[in-house]
Design a protein around this motif. Structure first.
Motif, PDB file in Angstrom:
ATOM      1  N   GLU A 102       0.836  -1.200   0.000  1.00 37.97           N
ATOM      2  CA  GLU A 102       0.000   0.000   0.000  1.00 37.97           C
ATOM      3  C   GLU A 102       0.869   1.247   0.000  1.00 37.97           C
ATOM      4  O   GLU A 102       0.574   2.229  -0.692  1.00 37.97           O
ATOM      5  N   SER A 133      -3.522   6.834   2.182  1.00 40.46           N
ATOM      6  CA  SER A 133      -4.484   7.821   2.695  1.00 40.46           C
ATOM      7  C   SER A 133      -5.817   7.778   1.952  1.00 40.46           C
ATOM      8  O   SER A 133      -6.788   8.399   2.385  1.00 40.46           O
ATOM      9  N   SER A 134      -5.852   7.049   0.825  1.00 40.96           N
ATOM     10  CA  SER A 134      -7.061   6.993   0.010  1.00 40.96           C
ATOM     11  C   SER A 134      -7.751   5.647   0.174  1.00 40.96           C
ATOM     12  O   SER A 134      -7.161   4.596  -0.077  1.00 40.96           O
ATOM     13  N   GLU A 135      -9.023   5.679   0.572  1.00 41.71           N
ATOM     14  CA  GLU A 135      -9.789   4.443   0.705  1.00 41.71           C
ATOM     15  C   GLU A 135      -9.901   3.736  -0.641  1.00 41.71           C
ATOM     16  O   GLU A 135      -9.823   2.509  -0.726  1.00 41.71           O
ATOM     17  N   VAL A 136     -10.064   4.507  -1.703  1.00 40.92           N
ATOM     18  CA  VAL A 136     -10.150   3.948  -3.053  1.00 40.92           C
ATOM     19  C   VAL A 136      -8.862   3.205  -3.402  1.00 40.92           C
ATOM     20  O   VAL A 136      -8.888   2.079  -3.914  1.00 40.92           O
ATOM     21  N   SER A 137      -7.736   3.813  -3.101  1.00 40.90           N
ATOM     22  CA  SER A 137      -6.459   3.208  -3.439  1.00 40.90           C
ATOM     23  C   SER A 137      -6.176   1.980  -2.576  1.00 40.90           C
ATOM     24  O   SER A 137      -5.638   0.978  -3.062  1.00 40.90           O
ATOM     25  N   ARG A 138      -6.529   2.032  -1.290  1.00 43.39           N
ATOM     26  CA  ARG A 138      -6.319   0.865  -0.428  1.00 43.39           C
ATOM     27  C   ARG A 138      -7.140  -0.325  -0.914  1.00 43.39           C
ATOM     28  O   ARG A 138      -6.670  -1.468  -0.904  1.00 43.39           O
ATOM     29  N   ALA A 139      -8.382  -0.073  -1.333  1.00 45.10           N
ATOM     30  CA  ALA A 139      -9.215  -1.156  -1.862  1.00 45.10           C
ATOM     31  C   ALA A 139      -8.601  -1.722  -3.139  1.00 45.10           C
ATOM     32  O   ALA A 139      -8.607  -2.942  -3.355  1.00 45.10           O
ATOM     33  N   LYS A 177      -5.678  -4.075  -2.243  1.00 41.33           N
ATOM     34  CA  LYS A 177      -6.107  -5.412  -1.818  1.00 41.33           C
ATOM     35  C   LYS A 177      -6.549  -6.250  -3.022  1.00 41.33           C
ATOM     36  O   LYS A 177      -6.208  -7.440  -3.129  1.00 41.33           O
ATOM     37  N   GLN A 184      -5.714   9.664  -7.302  1.00 44.40           N
ATOM     38  CA  GLN A 184      -5.651   8.895  -6.052  1.00 44.40           C
ATOM     39  C   GLN A 184      -4.766   7.661  -6.211  1.00 44.40           C
ATOM     40  O   GLN A 184      -5.077   6.579  -5.700  1.00 44.40           O
ATOM     41  N   GLN A 227      -3.594  -0.192  -9.988  1.00 48.35           N
ATOM     42  CA  GLN A 227      -4.815   0.385  -9.434  1.00 48.35           C
ATOM     43  C   GLN A 227      -5.895   0.513 -10.511  1.00 48.35           C
ATOM     44  O   GLN A 227      -7.082   0.320 -10.242  1.00 48.35           O
TER      45      GLN A 227
END
Length: 296
Positions: free
Chosen positions: A174, A181-187, A190, A273, A281
């Motif tokens: 990550e 810091s970005s929820e979109v990027s963390r998803a 994963k 993001q 991504q």
């Protein structure tokens, strides 16, 4: 009979899509070149697109979704540098040696002209390769890598700390390739991690820490611009596409902005993001942009 046919159709409809099954299942093959074996995988049947790896990367570092999306338009060829993964020979610890790997792979596969792309350190390698082989590279794709010369933005400490670990987990990736810091990027991180780890056999061994310093020296050589890459970027007629995340903690896109007005043929695609792995991504979108860019 009707019942059997209906059951077959229902089973087919229930089968999960295999959008990235090609890359997951692609066998590792080898090219004999100058007394060494270069490990590679190929997916697709279109024009050849050779992809060069990132720092400490192996064949298993590419997101299968990105490779298979590219394979809709190209014969995508990924490979490992000499002495890395399952490639044999002395470790490629200089830009010249890594460029030799690209050239010898193409020669071994009898590919005279090709699209060339590279991610991170591989983005430096392909800039050097295009400089040395301008008659063989039709289009150049640089992913999450800066131009040669002194960078205005240096890699952040969090990136360097994660990059120096012998083994990286999802949390490290990550930081390395996405935007924590970005929820979109963390998803997206994963999802990409799961796709990459769907391959469970025919894997390459991880890059040993002793190789990290060799590859870092090669990147420093690129930064010193000892082979005239900047002049090539300023004067070439070769179409060049740079793909960047808007918040890359290693190779900031701002370094390309500093060359605005001087680059002869370079296009810049900035993904929102996103960090140091924008193609993981946004695998389908980045692949589609590359296909449009490199259309003959």
């Amino acid at each position: 009979m009707k019942t059997a046919i209906l059951a077959t159709l229902l089973a087919f409809a229930a089968t999960p899509t295999l959008a990235w099954a090609g890359a997951v299942d692609a066998p590792t093959r080898f090219v004999e070149a100058e007394g060494r074996r270069l490990a590679y995988r190929a997916v697709g049947t279109g024009r050849p697109l050779i992809l060069a790896l990132r720092f400490r990367g192996t064949l298993d570092s590419w997101d299968p979704a990105f490779i298979d999306a590219l394979a809709k338009d190209f014969r995508v060829i990924t490979f490992e540098y000499s002495g890395i993964g399952r490639s044999t020979g002395a470790r490629a610890g200089t830009m010249e040696a890594m460029v030799d790997d690209v050239r010898d792979l193409a020669d071994g596969l009898k590919i005279d002209r090709f699209v060339l792309g590279g991610w991170s350190m591989g983005g430096a390698v392909v800039q050097e390769a295009a400089t040395r082989m301008p008659d063989r590279v039709s289009h150049l794709v640089v992913i999450a890598a800066g131009p040669p010369g002194q960078a205005f933005w240096v890699p952040e400490k969090a990136f360097l700390d994660a990059a120096s670990k012998p083994v990286n987990d999802l949390a490290d990736e990550e930081v390395l390739f996405f935007r924590p810091s970005s929820e979109v990027s963390r998803a997206a991180a994963k999802a990409s991690w799961d796709r990459i780890h769907a391959r469970t056999g025919d894997l390459s061994p991880p890059v040993i820490p002793a190789a990290f310093a060799d590859q870092a020296k090669a990147v420093a050589d690129f930064r010193a611009d000892t082979h005239g890459v900047s002049q090539f970027l300023f004067t070439t007629r070769m179409p060049i596409l740079v793909v960047a995340g808007d918040r890359d903690v290693c190779c900031r896109v701002e370094d390309w902005f500093a060359l605005s007005g001087r680059l002869a043929t370079t296009r810049l695609l900035v993904m929102p993001q996103a960090g140091h792995g924008p193609q993981h991504q946004y695998p389908e979108e980045v692949a589609a942009q590359i296909a449009v860019f490199a259309k003959p």
